[in-house]
Write an enzyme that holds these catalytic residues in place. Structure first.
Site, PDB file in Angstrom:
ATOM      1  N   LYS A 117      -3.822  10.867  -1.948  1.00 11.34           N
ATOM      2  CA  LYS A 117      -4.528  10.151  -3.018  1.00 11.34           C
ATOM      3  C   LYS A 117      -6.035  10.303  -2.788  1.00 11.34           C
ATOM      4  O   LYS A 117      -6.502  10.160  -1.650  1.00 11.34           O
ATOM      5  CB  LYS A 117      -4.124   8.674  -2.991  1.00 11.34           C
ATOM      6  N   SER A 141      -2.334   2.541  -9.825  1.00 12.29           N
ATOM      7  CA  SER A 141      -3.366   3.548  -9.871  1.00 12.29           C
ATOM      8  C   SER A 141      -2.972   4.866  -9.218  1.00 12.29           C
ATOM      9  O   SER A 141      -3.610   5.889  -9.467  1.00 12.29           O
ATOM     10  CB  SER A 141      -4.621   3.021  -9.174  1.00 12.29           C
ATOM     11  N   SER A 190      -0.228  -0.652  -6.982  1.00  9.43           N
ATOM     12  CA  SER A 190      -0.526   0.758  -7.247  1.00  9.43           C
ATOM     13  C   SER A 190       0.360   1.779  -6.550  1.00  9.43           C
ATOM     14  O   SER A 190       0.300   2.956  -6.885  1.00  9.43           O
ATOM     15  CB  SER A 190      -1.978   1.064  -6.911  1.00  9.43           C
TER      16      SER A 190
HETATM   17  N1  GLN Z   1      -3.080  -2.648 -11.531  1.00  6.92           N
HETATM   18  C1  GLN Z   1      -3.752  -3.440 -10.533  1.00  6.92           C
HETATM   19  C2  GLN Z   1      -5.245  -3.461 -10.798  1.00  6.92           C
HETATM   20  O1  GLN Z   1      -5.672  -2.804 -11.697  1.00  6.92           O
HETATM   21  C3  GLN Z   1      -3.429  -2.950  -9.148  1.00  6.92           C
HETATM   22  C4  GLN Z   1      -4.216  -1.786  -8.730  1.00  6.92           C
HETATM   23  C5  GLN Z   1      -3.936  -1.374  -7.311  1.00  6.92           C
HETATM   24  O2  GLN Z   1      -2.951  -1.777  -6.719  1.00  6.92           O
HETATM   25  N2  GLN Z   1      -4.848  -0.597  -6.755  1.00  6.92           N
HETATM   26  O3  GLN Z   1      -5.971  -4.135 -10.122  1.00  6.92           O
END
Ligand code: GLN
Length: 494
Positions: free
Chosen positions: A78, A158, A182
């Site tokens: 990532k 994400s 994410s």
């Molecule tokens: N969807 C969540 C956010 O936008 C989680 C994102 C994540 O876990 N990095 O904060």
């Protein structure tokens, strides 16, 4: 050997060890698959030269009989993990030209175990999002399509690039991170398996910070076994991250087949939330039945503060983000605005040009809830609720060994469907954010398909540092679900 890119990580490991295939051959096969899949936009940066170099070094080690646990196995990283000498963007314009001078601890652990880097996977900007649509480098597109439709779907976020790359067979496994879901959301909607370990199980050092008290590294892979193998290599105590925990890392793979007989599995009644698709409810019931049939005991439990989890998360996470992202000022690294008048102008223009709208929204919310006069009303209250949410789990675990819940309220949605309405997007995190607020481990794996042929995932939530039991239960569910569906490779040129 044919079908190299169809192998699971465990199968590839065994094939490499048996000298049926070399790391260089595997690496070449994946790099070709990546090239043919560029329309999915799963990678921000491909690193073929580094990949071949690492593969050649692995082949030498294998020939010399010095293979390490992940020797020669190609992975995607990532693009939130700093990789020494390889551009690391966090999916943001503000870091579009940033080349770190150091390697994150988790990626270093993987290289020390022999893995090969294929490239840096796409993600939401600074990991803020649930659909990979906030990336400065454009959305990553899911390899899945609904039956009879060619609408482009999101791969979840994400870590959308990581999940897409695994799902489309562009790598054997990928690193991801999870602040509020994410790892788990992308795994759930792409038919892949992901584990968010307990807070502190993996080092956060060298991973671009979003919300430091919630962020945790973990793998997305093809199977529960592959997750077990990757997590073992990724986890470590690290003097460079004082929140990493000094506990032995178990051999997660060794206990995988022990089954669920005698385990008590809790079904939290508050997770039956309005707006959840009936297909998700059905697969949740089916999952519980499968586990029961294998000897687990199913118990209903209560997590009474669940309804406060989303508001709490969307105060705590932006608050920490606003502080973490203060370092991007156009001075030391990253995007710097041109034509500036003075230092304040440099900060303002560089940040305004460098951050996308979702990141700006989070910085504004975070700064607001931390500001004098609002701190007590928002941030402090959110911290109190966070404790209550964590306590709910402690209470529930007096009655059971782990929980089984849905992972997302619905299957993958279309690109563009939710992005203009942040609140609708935030609601998609309803089943995942509680886990981060409580610091617990959680595993998501595919359990079935919707009528329209899209993957649905289920989530296990475990006790702190009990990843081994989660993986073992996950394996039992995996055997029962027999999920073998793969997306049709429409993205490959004919
Ligand atoms: N969807 C969540 C956010 O936008 C989680 C994102 C994540 O876990 N990095 O904060």
């Amino acid at each position: 050997m044919s079908g190299l890119t169809d192998l699971t990580l465990a199968e590839a490991r065994d094939a490499v060890a048996a000298k049926k295939v070399s790391s260089s051959e595997l690496t070449e096969a994946f790099l070709k698959a990546m090239e043919a899949a560029r329309s999915l936009n799963a990678f921000i940066t491909e690193t073929p030269e580094r990949a071949f170099e690492m593969a050649a070094a692995s082949d030498k080690r294998i020939a010399a009989g010095n293979a390490r646990p992940l020797e020669g196995l190609p992975l995607a990283i990532k693009d939130l993990y700093c990789t020494k000498g390889v551009r690391t963007t966090a999916g943001s314009k503000i870091l579009h030209n940033y080349v770190p001078q150091y390697e994150s601890t988790v990626s270093q652990n993987l290289w020390d175990n022999g893995a090969v880097m294929l490239g840096k996977a796409n993600l939401d900007e600074f990991a803020m999002g649930s659909s990979n649509e906030t990336s400065y480098f454009g959305p990553c597109i899911s390899p899945w399509r609904a039956k009879g439709s060619d609408a482009k779907l999101v791969p979840g976020g994400s870590s959308g690039g990581s999940a897409c790359a695994v799902s489309a067979n562009l790598c054997l496994g990928a690193t991801a991170t999870d602040t509020g879901g994410s790892i788990r959301t992308p795994a759930a909607v792409t038919g892949t398996t992901g584990i968010k370990p307990t807070y502190g199980r993996c080092s956060r050092w060298g991973i671009v910070a979003f919300a430091s008290s919630l962020d945790q590294a973990g793998p997305i892979s093809h199977t529960v076994r592959d997750c077990a193998i990757m997590l073992k290599a990724m986890a470590s105590v690290d003097p460079k991250d004082s929140t990493s925990v000094d506990l032995p890392v178990p051999d997660y793979e060794a206990g995988l087949e022990a089954g669920v007989k005698g385990l008590r599995i809790g079904i939290p009644k508050e997770y039956r939330v309005e707006g959840t698709s009936p297909e998700i409810d059905a697969i949740w019931n089916k999952g519980a039945d499968w586990l029961k049939a294998q000897g687990a005991e199913i118990v209903e439990v209560s997590l009474p503060h669940t309804k406060y989890a989303l508001p709490t998360y969307y105060i705590v996470a932006p608050a920490e983000a606003s502080s973490n992202l203060a370092r991007y000022d156009g001075v030391r690294y990253g995007h710097r605005a041109e034509g500036i008048e003075d230092l304040i102008d440099l900060y303002q223009k560089s940040r305004a040009e460098g951050f996308g709208s979702e990141v700006r929204r989070r910085i504004l919310i975070g700064t607001y809830v931390l500001s004098a006069g609002y701190y007590d009303a928002y941030y402090l209250r959110a911290q109190k609720l966070r404790s209550l949410i964590a306590r709910d789990f402690t209470e529930a675990f007096k009655q059971c060994d782990m929980l089984l819940t849905p992972a997302t309220p619905g299957p993958a949605f279309a690109i563009g469907e939710k992005i203009s309405d942040p609140v609708t997007m935030y609601l998609y995190d309803v089943f995942t954010v509680t886990v981060n607020l409580a610091g617990l481990p959680s595993l998501v794996l595919p359990a079935g398909l919707t009528e329209s042929g899209l993957p649905l995932g289920l989530q296990f939530i475990g006790k702190a540092f009990d990843e081994a039991t989660l993986l073992r239960a996950g394996r039992a569910l995996e055997v029962a679900a027999q999920f073998t569906a793969k997306p049709q490779p429409w993205w490959r040129a004919p």
